[in-house]
Write a protein that holds these residues in place. Structure first.
Motif: not given
Length: 308
Positions: A199, A203, A206-207
């Motif tokens: 996860a 993340a 995505h950032a």
């Protein structure tokens, strides 16, 4: 004394066990077809998705099976927690290596690894569980080792994908065998260690404005979400089979998975099947035949002894 009703119930349970076993190992045999649909997603990113969605699937299955207390008991046992942390690392390595093999068109190497795995498990049992090998088992191991060595010599390199898959899954199986935890709680616990890392990686992607989540098409998102159930369901089927069948029968069914992968690699994906690979597989298949024949003979002798 067994009644006719008991015999019918036993045959029914065995039939269900075979059905579950065929479902589990056949699904593992054709699963490269599923992973091929996601080859546009990086192997590490795909592993991260698989860990997250697998955890959700295992939690749901554990709760549905009424094993919440068993999961709680496992969480309170330090030895089980340590073992599941180790198995989580091993299964992650196995997953990413298998995903990589499929993505780069080396399903044949993956098949070789899973053909080697049953024989490696026997060797690990001898080394760590003090299990004694019979002469036929030594012969089977020798033949398999000869096949791997021959392939390495002819190719000029070690077949690292096959050996990596066999060793990670072999040690994984050893640890799961000795750990005092059931299949579903154990799988839930081990994925709970690796899912947060997955996860966090997703993340971070995505950032950075990269990664498939939130950017890929709907089909890709649905396939990524399906990685959890694709991972969890065969394990549930396998567990149901193992509870109903003898280890000999389960051992035979195990060869369905690498056989399916082998056929996919050669017949569907047109991967090259060299003379060196043919000789190597011949050694390993002969070893498996010797190993299986020995297991059948032992089972028959045990059955006759029990009957008398």
């Amino acid at each position: 004394m067994r009644t006719p009703e008991d015999a019918r119930d036993s045959r029914k349970e065995a039939a269900w066990g075979v059905a579950y076993g065929i479902a589990a190992y056949s699904s593992w045999g054709v699963v490269p077809v599923f992973w091929k649909q996601l080859r546009h997603v990086g192997a590490v990113e795909l592993l991260a998705h698989r860990t997250v969605w697998s955890l959700l699937s295992f939690v749901a299955l554990t709760l549905a099976a009424g094993q919440r207390r068993a999961l709680g008991a496992a969480l309170r046992d330090r030895r089980v927690v340590a073992a599941m942390a180790a198995t989580g690392a091993l299964v992650s390595a196995n997953w990413v290596l298998f995903i990589y093999a499929v993505a780069v068109g080396r399903v044949l190497d993956a098949s070789l690894g899973y053909f080697i795995n049953p024989l490696l498990s026997v060797l690990l049992g001898m080394l760590f569980l003090r299990e004694r090998l019979r002469p036929a088992q030594w012969l089977a191991l020798g033949l398999a080792a000869s096949g791997v060595v021959y392939l390495a010599v002819r190719a000029g390199s070690i077949p690292w994908i096959a050996l990596g898959l066999a060793s990670t899954f072999g040690v994984y199986g050893l640890l799961r065998k000795v750990a005092a935890v059931g299949s579903l709680p154990g799988s839930t616990l081990e994925t709970s260690f690796i899912a947060p890392l997955g996860a966090a990686y997703l993340a971070a992607l995505h950032a950075e404005g990269t990664g498939a989540a939130g950017r890929a098409d709907l089909r890709t998102h649905l396939l990524l979400a399906a990685t959890g159930i694709v991972t969890a369901l065969p394990l549930v089927w396998f567990t149901n089979a193992a509870r109903r069948l003898s280890l000999t029968t389960v051992g035979f069914l195990q060869y369905l998975a690498p056989s399916g992968q082998f056929l996919l690699a050669v017949l569907v994906y047109d991967e090259p099947f060299t003379t060196a690979q043919a000789v190597s597989f011949a050694f390993i298949w002969t070893g498996l035949a010797v190993f299986s024949a020995d297991a059948v003979l032992r089972a028959r002798r045990s059955g006759r002894t029990s009957a008398s």
